[in-house]
Scaffold this motif. Sequence first.
Motif, PDB file in Angstrom:
ATOM      1  N   GLY A   1      18.528  -1.349   4.191  1.00 53.18           N
ATOM      2  CA  GLY A   1      17.384  -1.001   3.286  1.00 53.18           C
ATOM      3  C   GLY A   1      17.903  -0.675   1.804  1.00 53.18           C
ATOM      4  N   PRO A   2      18.906   0.186   1.850  1.00 54.88           N
ATOM      5  CA  PRO A   2      19.251   0.754   0.569  1.00 54.88           C
ATOM      6  C   PRO A   2      19.636  -0.494  -0.692  1.00 54.88           C
ATOM      7  CG  PRO A   2      20.518   2.094   2.221  1.00 54.88           C
ATOM      8  CD  PRO A   2      19.682   0.774   2.884  1.00 54.88           C
ATOM      9  N   LEU A   3      19.850  -1.588   0.045  1.00 57.75           N
ATOM     10  CA  LEU A   3      20.351  -2.669  -1.039  1.00 57.75           C
ATOM     11  C   LEU A   3      19.127  -3.123  -1.885  1.00 57.75           C
ATOM     12  CD1 LEU A   3      22.270  -4.957   1.190  1.00 57.75           C
ATOM     13  CD2 LEU A   3      23.198  -3.200  -0.581  1.00 57.75           C
ATOM     14  N   VAL A   4      17.594  -2.666  -1.200  1.00 55.56           N
ATOM     15  CA  VAL A   4      16.552  -3.259  -1.943  1.00 55.56           C
ATOM     16  C   VAL A   4      15.899  -2.189  -2.578  1.00 55.56           C
ATOM     17  CG1 VAL A   4      14.420  -4.437  -1.479  1.00 55.56           C
ATOM     18  CG2 VAL A   4      16.421  -4.968  -0.288  1.00 55.56           C
ATOM     19  N   PRO A   5      15.375  -2.214  -3.964  1.00 56.90           N
ATOM     20  CA  PRO A   5      14.655  -1.247  -4.718  1.00 56.90           C
ATOM     21  C   PRO A   5      13.337  -0.833  -3.915  1.00 56.90           C
ATOM     22  CG  PRO A   5      15.464  -2.957  -5.963  1.00 56.90           C
ATOM     23  CD  PRO A   5      15.704  -3.204  -4.905  1.00 56.90           C
ATOM     24  N   HIS A   6      13.466   0.350  -3.580  1.00 53.35           N
ATOM     25  CA  HIS A   6      12.061   1.215  -2.848  1.00 53.35           C
ATOM     26  C   HIS A   6      11.756   0.510  -1.415  1.00 53.35           C
ATOM     27  CE1 HIS A   6      11.223   2.906  -6.731  1.00 53.35           C
ATOM     28  NE2 HIS A   6      11.147   1.445  -7.296  1.00 53.35           N
ATOM     29  N   HIS A   7      12.918  -0.031  -0.746  1.00 51.86           N
ATOM     30  CA  HIS A   7      12.608  -0.542   0.343  1.00 51.86           C
ATOM     31  C   HIS A   7      12.005   0.183   1.493  1.00 51.86           C
ATOM     32  CE1 HIS A   7      13.997  -1.994   4.667  1.00 51.86           C
ATOM     33  NE2 HIS A   7      13.536  -3.323   4.130  1.00 51.86           N
ATOM     34  N   ARG A   8      10.944  -0.392   2.117  1.00 49.38           N
ATOM     35  CA  ARG A   8      10.128   0.430   3.043  1.00 49.38           C
ATOM     36  C   ARG A   8       9.574   1.823   2.810  1.00 49.38           C
ATOM     37  NH1 ARG A   8       9.321  -2.131   7.157  1.00 49.38           N
ATOM     38  NH2 ARG A   8       8.639  -0.411   8.353  1.00 49.38           N
ATOM     39  N   GLN A   9       9.444   2.283   1.476  1.00 48.62           N
ATOM     40  CA  GLN A   9       8.762   3.387   1.023  1.00 48.62           C
ATOM     41  C   GLN A   9       7.434   3.218   0.754  1.00 48.62           C
ATOM     42  OE1 GLN A   9      10.936   4.885  -2.469  1.00 48.62           O
ATOM     43  NE2 GLN A   9      12.604   5.473  -1.562  1.00 48.62           N
ATOM     44  N   LEU A  10       6.815   4.342   0.642  1.00 50.45           N
ATOM     45  CA  LEU A  10       5.204   4.337   0.607  1.00 50.45           C
ATOM     46  C   LEU A  10       4.878   3.715  -0.836  1.00 50.45           C
ATOM     47  CD1 LEU A  10       4.347   7.893   1.857  1.00 50.45           C
ATOM     48  CD2 LEU A  10       4.131   5.806   3.151  1.00 50.45           C
ATOM     49  N   ALA A  11       3.869   3.048  -0.853  1.00 50.78           N
ATOM     50  CA  ALA A  11       3.284   2.483  -2.088  1.00 50.78           C
ATOM     51  C   ALA A  11       3.278   3.819  -2.979  1.00 50.78           C
ATOM     52  CB  ALA A  11       1.707   2.143  -1.954  1.00 50.78           C
ATOM     53  N   ARG A  12       3.310   3.686  -4.231  1.00 54.71           N
ATOM     54  CA  ARG A  12       3.176   4.720  -5.340  1.00 54.71           C
ATOM     55  C   ARG A  12       2.708   4.182  -6.555  1.00 54.71           C
ATOM     56  NH1 ARG A  12       9.282   6.391  -5.665  1.00 54.71           N
ATOM     57  NH2 ARG A  12       9.353   6.141  -3.515  1.00 54.71           N
ATOM     58  N   LEU A  13       2.236   5.225  -7.471  1.00 54.78           N
ATOM     59  CA  LEU A  13       1.657   5.322  -8.584  1.00 54.78           C
ATOM     60  C   LEU A  13       2.925   5.311  -9.820  1.00 54.78           C
ATOM     61  CD1 LEU A  13      -1.644   7.062  -8.594  1.00 54.78           C
ATOM     62  CD2 LEU A  13      -1.114   4.724  -8.198  1.00 54.78           C
ATOM     63  N   VAL A  14       3.191   4.510 -10.725  1.00 54.17           N
ATOM     64  CA  VAL A  14       4.249   4.622 -11.449  1.00 54.17           C
ATOM     65  C   VAL A  14       3.656   4.387 -12.941  1.00 54.17           C
ATOM     66  CG1 VAL A  14       5.985   4.000  -9.835  1.00 54.17           C
ATOM     67  CG2 VAL A  14       5.076   2.005 -11.313  1.00 54.17           C
ATOM     68  N   GLY A  15       4.192   4.946 -13.883  1.00 48.09           N
ATOM     69  CA  GLY A  15       3.994   4.627 -15.484  1.00 48.09           C
ATOM     70  C   GLY A  15       2.674   5.203 -15.672  1.00 48.09           C
ATOM     71  N   GLY A  16       1.952   4.538 -16.593  1.00 50.75           N
ATOM     72  CA  GLY A  16       0.547   5.246 -17.040  1.00 50.75           C
ATOM     73  C   GLY A  16       0.891   6.231 -18.134  1.00 50.75           C
ATOM     74  N   LEU A  17      -0.064   6.808 -18.631  1.00 51.25           N
ATOM     75  CA  LEU A  17       0.072   7.997 -19.763  1.00 51.25           C
ATOM     76  C   LEU A  17      -0.645   9.198 -18.804  1.00 51.25           C
ATOM     77  CD1 LEU A  17       0.638   9.059 -22.174  1.00 51.25           C
ATOM     78  CD2 LEU A  17      -1.548   8.286 -23.148  1.00 51.25           C
ATOM     79  N   ARG A  18       0.351   9.766 -18.120  1.00 53.47           N
ATOM     80  CA  ARG A  18       0.045  10.812 -17.367  1.00 53.47           C
ATOM     81  C   ARG A  18      -0.132  12.126 -18.182  1.00 53.47           C
ATOM     82  NH1 ARG A  18       3.090  11.897 -11.500  1.00 53.47           N
ATOM     83  NH2 ARG A  18       1.887  13.471 -10.849  1.00 53.47           N
ATOM     84  N   LEU A  19      -1.149  12.709 -17.946  1.00 52.20           N
ATOM     85  CA  LEU A  19      -1.236  14.296 -18.610  1.00 52.20           C
ATOM     86  C   LEU A  19      -0.997  15.322 -17.835  1.00 52.20           C
ATOM     87  CD1 LEU A  19      -4.648  13.178 -20.173  1.00 52.20           C
ATOM     88  CD2 LEU A  19      -2.451  12.770 -20.899  1.00 52.20           C
ATOM     89  N   SER A  20      -0.588  15.337 -16.715  1.00 49.74           N
ATOM     90  CA  SER A  20      -0.124  16.660 -15.824  1.00 49.74           C
ATOM     91  C   SER A  20       1.098  16.118 -15.034  1.00 49.74           C
ATOM     92  CB  SER A  20      -1.509  17.037 -15.029  1.00 49.74           C
ATOM     93  OG  SER A  20      -0.987  18.045 -13.951  1.00 49.74           O
ATOM     94  N   PRO A  21       1.895  17.158 -15.237  1.00 51.67           N
ATOM     95  CA  PRO A  21       3.259  16.912 -14.411  1.00 51.67           C
ATOM     96  C   PRO A  21       3.106  16.932 -12.898  1.00 51.67           C
ATOM     97  CG  PRO A  21       3.444  19.210 -15.273  1.00 51.67           C
ATOM     98  CD  PRO A  21       2.239  18.333 -15.970  1.00 51.67           C
ATOM     99  N   ASP A  22       1.921  17.755 -12.477  1.00 54.48           N
ATOM    100  CA  ASP A  22       2.061  17.777 -11.145  1.00 54.48           C
ATOM    101  C   ASP A  22       0.684  17.329 -10.389  1.00 54.48           C
ATOM    102  OD1 ASP A  22       0.446  19.660 -12.392  1.00 54.48           O
ATOM    103  OD2 ASP A  22       1.493  21.507 -11.264  1.00 54.48           O
TER     104      ASP A  22
END
Length: 700
Positions: free
Chosen positions: A414-435
């Motif tokens: 799995g370490p060979l593949v980006p994000h292998h078997r990890q949970l779906a996640r939100l990335v990018g966008g114009l985020r207004l809050s760090p937490d």
Amino acid sequence: MDYAGWNRAIAQRFFNEGASCVPVYLAVNDALLEELGGADDAVQREPATDFEAAVQTRVHGRDPFKEVVLAAHRWRKDGAHGDPPFIAVLAATVLAAARMDRRPDSDRGRFSYYRPLRQLLGIPGDGMPENYDTHVPQLWDLLKWWLDDFLKARRGLATAATHPATRHIGWSISQAVLTGADRTHVGLFLASLGASRDDNVHEADLLARFEEWLRLRGNCGKLEQVLANAQMRSILGRVLAQELKRFDGLVRDPSGRACLSLLLTSTDAGEPYGLAVRVPTQLRGVVLEIDGKELPIPEYVERMLLPAHLGNPVPGAVLELDGSVAKLLLPRTDCYVFQIDDVLGMWVTVDGAEAGLSHRVLVRETFAAEAEIVMRHAGGDAIRKIRRARIPSGWVAYSGYVPTRTVPAPVRLGPLVPHHRQLARLVGGLRLSPDRNIYLAGYAPDLLIPQGPEDGAIPAIALNGSQALSLPESTESTIRLADFAREPGAHEVAVDGCRLTFQLVDRLREITVAPTVRLAVRANGRLCPRPELVLPSTSQSTTSRSSGERASEAGPNLNRWACGAAVCASPSYLGTQLSASVTDRAFALGERGVGAELRPSTTPPGWLSDLGLPVLRMNIEELLAAMPFRPRWLLLIDQAGRSTAQTINVASNRSDGTLPSSWRMLSTAEWWQLADGDVTILDGATATWDRYLRGSDPHA
């Protein structure tokens, strides 16, 4: 040891200052009793026997738990001083769960738990003891109140929870499911998922992922027995979901001590190997002590090299180092992925490959052919074997691996593949809050879908419960949510058993709050010469307990910091600009009986408080200088009704004697109502405040 001694020993073992804000399991078993009893000279017999005898002095008779419950309620009514008097009794109920027969084919009906419970408490008969179903849950509720509400998690967070399948006994069993290293396994598992406390994953999906992770890791202790039983599986699923909601990214051992990840380092992915440690934000600035030598961690590093003498890392072997305040772990694996670290100037192992970056790979020779197939499918067509480096026997190394996409792969690779078997996640966008997942409308994040099963099955994806989404192409792993979620408000994305929520807003705030610098106030009223940078917080619900609080937390800590505190420094001038939240009531007090209340000219918009974001702050110093009298004290009343006062020395520059429109003059009665109330005097100026109330010179 008597009952009070056992109660105190167990309370100090589990609920102590070191467990602050950490989920705590009252995982009592015979081995723990042996440890606690062996360290106490008052225990003259077998620790388990001594503990049982001590508990039986409190639990007895036809209604065995009645006396304990009455004592618990008296303890709370009298102010909850000291440790709860019922911890040893709850520990006994957990001990009974630990003594249950954990064979897969064993009957886990009411007698399989109540039999060891009755034997432990010395209660004859069988089945549930009288009023167990009402009294024991009350005690668990009181423990939760004490930890979470009364102590504000300063000695840990309560974790006991029941389940519909084990309604009465589930509270105690939930504490016995994870014992010893099992709790560390849960943290490592959640870290491998890239999980965060904002993730909402169905218990069944979380349990299935955990079971597979354990199977591939091996040596999982008693968890195999837990997973083999239907009732215990359901409780473990609830425990995993609970741990996910409180997971802060830091893996901990059973005592609550942090577990840091060790990383292999190399100049070319070959021997000799060194060690680096990944430093979480919670531990930056602390000092590790390894083999009697101190190792300070700078506050600005994410990874740090360890001295060569601290370990002899061997690929494929487990390595543990004791760092006093933290444990350092190098787990066993069959595949290492190296990435160049510009700061350390070396190749360093990472949890998983990143798309578009060059990597070197070290894999067991047994799986080398399979690894080559995975790397080529992921876009690594330029890979080549490393032949000039000193590669350990039984291993194969590759260079030039640059993955471009996510593909199915066996979990061991799995370490060979980006994000292998990890949970779906939100990335990018114009985020207004760090937490918090708050984004500007029109700039929603993308949805990243890591590859799941080895067969590459496509997950079911839905937006806001109805709109079905699909990946554009089989090789794509992201969906642009900005094309579907456009309206301000809350949105939810469901990816199989995982639910992600985010919020879109039209705007965040009217003005930008800039970082400030503040100085601590000494007892003599002077400012410490060492300034501290304070970044504006975007959430009033922060749980940070670092030495430098966020600006939004300055209100309750005025006894430590200059009020609000923007500090200006130059070679010839050092002064403070006083500020307060617009929700605070601010009063300027002059000579005795003279004062005025500040009338804020602006109020925070409603949507700001709805989002839980900090309100705006106002500069008071210029307003104080416009008073028709010389202000001696600044008195603030916060939203909770707490009053604080500090001496000020601001000269009035108004000569016409009129009051600015931003202030309202106080009557003498209002002045006395403020000054004669419960006021916290800052900077150690209590004597000055007393002289002020008596009418003498407050600055004499």
